[in-house]
Design an enzyme around this catalytic site. Structure first.
Site, PDB file in Angstrom:
ATOM      1  N   ARG A   1      37.421  41.422  40.913  1.00 25.93           N
ATOM      2  CA  ARG A   1      37.011  40.380  39.926  1.00 25.93           C
ATOM      3  C   ARG A   1      35.688  40.762  39.264  1.00 25.93           C
ATOM      4  O   ARG A   1      35.452  40.437  38.063  1.00 25.93           O
ATOM      5  CB  ARG A   1      36.603  39.109  40.604  1.00 25.93           C
ATOM      6  CG  ARG A   1      37.715  38.251  41.127  1.00 25.93           C
ATOM      7  CD  ARG A   1      37.202  36.864  41.497  1.00 25.93           C
ATOM      8  NE  ARG A   1      38.384  36.276  42.461  1.00 25.93           N
ATOM      9  CZ  ARG A   1      39.382  35.670  41.980  1.00 25.93           C
ATOM     10  NH1 ARG A   1      39.938  35.579  40.765  1.00 25.93           N
ATOM     11  NH2 ARG A   1      40.082  35.070  43.174  1.00 25.93           N
TER      12      ARG A   1
ATOM     13  N   GLU B   1      41.615  29.988  30.128  1.00 25.79           N
ATOM     14  CA  GLU B   1      42.397  30.679  31.361  1.00 25.79           C
ATOM     15  C   GLU B   1      42.018  31.984  31.375  1.00 25.79           C
ATOM     16  O   GLU B   1      41.745  32.581  30.238  1.00 25.79           O
ATOM     17  CB  GLU B   1      43.744  30.150  31.112  1.00 25.79           C
ATOM     18  CG  GLU B   1      44.411  29.341  32.109  1.00 25.79           C
ATOM     19  CD  GLU B   1      44.735  29.719  33.422  1.00 25.79           C
ATOM     20  OE1 GLU B   1      43.570  30.636  34.058  1.00 25.79           O
ATOM     21  OE2 GLU B   1      45.670  29.634  33.986  1.00 25.79           O
ATOM     22  N   ASP B   2      42.295  32.701  32.157  1.00 31.10           N
ATOM     23  CA  ASP B   2      42.312  34.017  32.076  1.00 31.10           C
ATOM     24  C   ASP B   2      43.593  34.681  31.715  1.00 31.10           C
ATOM     25  O   ASP B   2      43.557  35.669  30.780  1.00 31.10           O
ATOM     26  CB  ASP B   2      41.906  34.776  33.671  1.00 31.10           C
ATOM     27  CG  ASP B   2      42.781  34.290  34.798  1.00 31.10           C
ATOM     28  OD1 ASP B   2      43.831  33.264  34.361  1.00 31.10           O
ATOM     29  OD2 ASP B   2      42.787  34.525  35.794  1.00 31.10           O
TER      30      ASP B   2
HETATM   31  P1  IMP Z   1      51.262  31.828  35.497  1.00 34.34           P
HETATM   32  O1  IMP Z   1      51.201  30.416  35.908  1.00 34.34           O
HETATM   33  O2  IMP Z   1      52.535  32.363  36.065  1.00 34.34           O
HETATM   34  O3  IMP Z   1      51.136  32.078  33.942  1.00 34.34           O
HETATM   35  O4  IMP Z   1      49.870  32.195  36.037  1.00 34.34           O
HETATM   36  C1  IMP Z   1      48.715  32.073  35.822  1.00 34.34           C
HETATM   37  C2  IMP Z   1      47.843  32.828  36.971  1.00 34.34           C
HETATM   38  O5  IMP Z   1      48.363  33.609  37.814  1.00 34.34           O
HETATM   39  C3  IMP Z   1      46.348  33.145  36.562  1.00 34.34           C
HETATM   40  O6  IMP Z   1      45.766  32.152  36.080  1.00 34.34           O
HETATM   41  C4  IMP Z   1      45.921  34.352  37.599  1.00 34.34           C
HETATM   42  O7  IMP Z   1      45.283  33.607  38.237  1.00 34.34           O
HETATM   43  C5  IMP Z   1      47.280  34.671  37.859  1.00 34.34           C
HETATM   44  N1  IMP Z   1      47.658  35.843  37.446  1.00 34.34           N
HETATM   45  C6  IMP Z   1      49.093  36.053  36.789  1.00 34.34           C
HETATM   46  N2  IMP Z   1      49.233  37.524  36.258  1.00 34.34           N
HETATM   47  C7  IMP Z   1      47.960  38.176  37.186  1.00 34.34           C
HETATM   48  C8  IMP Z   1      47.323  39.666  36.737  1.00 34.34           C
HETATM   49  O8  IMP Z   1      48.185  40.268  36.283  1.00 34.34           O
HETATM   50  N3  IMP Z   1      46.277  39.711  37.744  1.00 34.34           N
HETATM   51  C9  IMP Z   1      45.722  38.730  38.340  1.00 34.34           C
HETATM   52  N4  IMP Z   1      46.058  37.500  38.470  1.00 34.34           N
HETATM   53  C10 IMP Z   1      47.220  37.155  37.522  1.00 34.34           C
END
Ligand code: IMP
Length: 190
Positions: free
Chosen positions: A172, A105-106
């Site tokens: 990106r 994951e990123d």
């Molecule tokens: P989560 O489910 O809230 O943990 O978010 C996961 C996904 O949200 C990541 O895989 C990203 O694609 C996106 N995301 C969360 N924070 C950021 C950010 O600061 N920049 C860009 N994408 C984000």
């Protein structure tokens, strides 16, 4: 007419340099490989689109035999914030039962996506080993109790872009991780 980002690249501040990312990715790859048995293949699951840069750089350092697979996760509706309503799309995976699986994951923000993916793989595939790595970890934004097995950098509650991460589809391609000084994580747009 082509859409233009409403945040300008000149406003961006560097949070993590290209050089620091590169060193960290190599270090992560070395540590991750140690948890998988030698002479067994690893199925690397790249979670599109955000982890594409990280994933391709990570696997270059692996000496195991690997298979690369790609999945996308989306939210139902047009949410601008994290949501529980996640679904896996473009999920054409081989049978991973009893295989070594690495999810790449990123960023883990609220943790909802990580929780969804972990549960999905455990329940649907029952792999031999399931390891989760995220380049970035926004611990302060967590809404569910989940931690990756490995992560590269812990960051504050900033909205970050670059090295695969986007703002409205842009940025990106940047080789570094940057942030817009006036932005907060809650501006996330998927
Ligand atoms: P989560 O489910 O809230 O943990 O978010 C996961 C996904 O949200 C990541 O895989 C990203 O694609 C996106 N995301 C969360 N924070 C950021 C950010 O600061 N920049 C860009 N994408 C984000």
């Amino acid at each position: 007419m082509t859409a233009m980002p409403d945040k300008q690249i000149s406003e961006l501040k560097v949070l993590i340099s290209e050089n620091d990312i590169s060193k960290k990715v190599k270090n992560l790859a070395e540590n991750i490989e140690k948890v998988f048995p030698e002479n067994e293949e690893i199925y690397v699951i790249c979670v599109l689109k955000g982890s594409v840069m990280f994933c391709v750089d990570l696997v270059k350092h692996f000496s195991h035999n690997i298979q690369m697979e790609f999945i996308r996760i989306s939210s139902y509706g047009h949410e601008t914030k994290s949501t529980n309503n996640l679904q896996a799309i473009d999920l054409t995976l081989p049978n991973l039962h009893n295989k070594n699986v690495l999810i790449v994951e990123d960023i883990i923000d609220t943790g909802l996506t990580a929780r969804f993916l972990t549960d999905l793989f455990k329940i649907k595939h029952s792999p031999k080993q399931l390891i989760f790595v995220s380049l970035l970890n926004k611990k302060c934004a967590r809404q569910v109790d989940i931690e990756p097995d490995f992560y590269g950098f812990e960051i504050d509650d900033k909205f970050v872009v670059g090295y695969g991460l986007d703002y409205k589809g842009f940025y990106r391609n940047l080789p570094y991780i940057g942030y817009f000084p006036d932005s907060k994580s809650s501006e996330k747009i998927s």
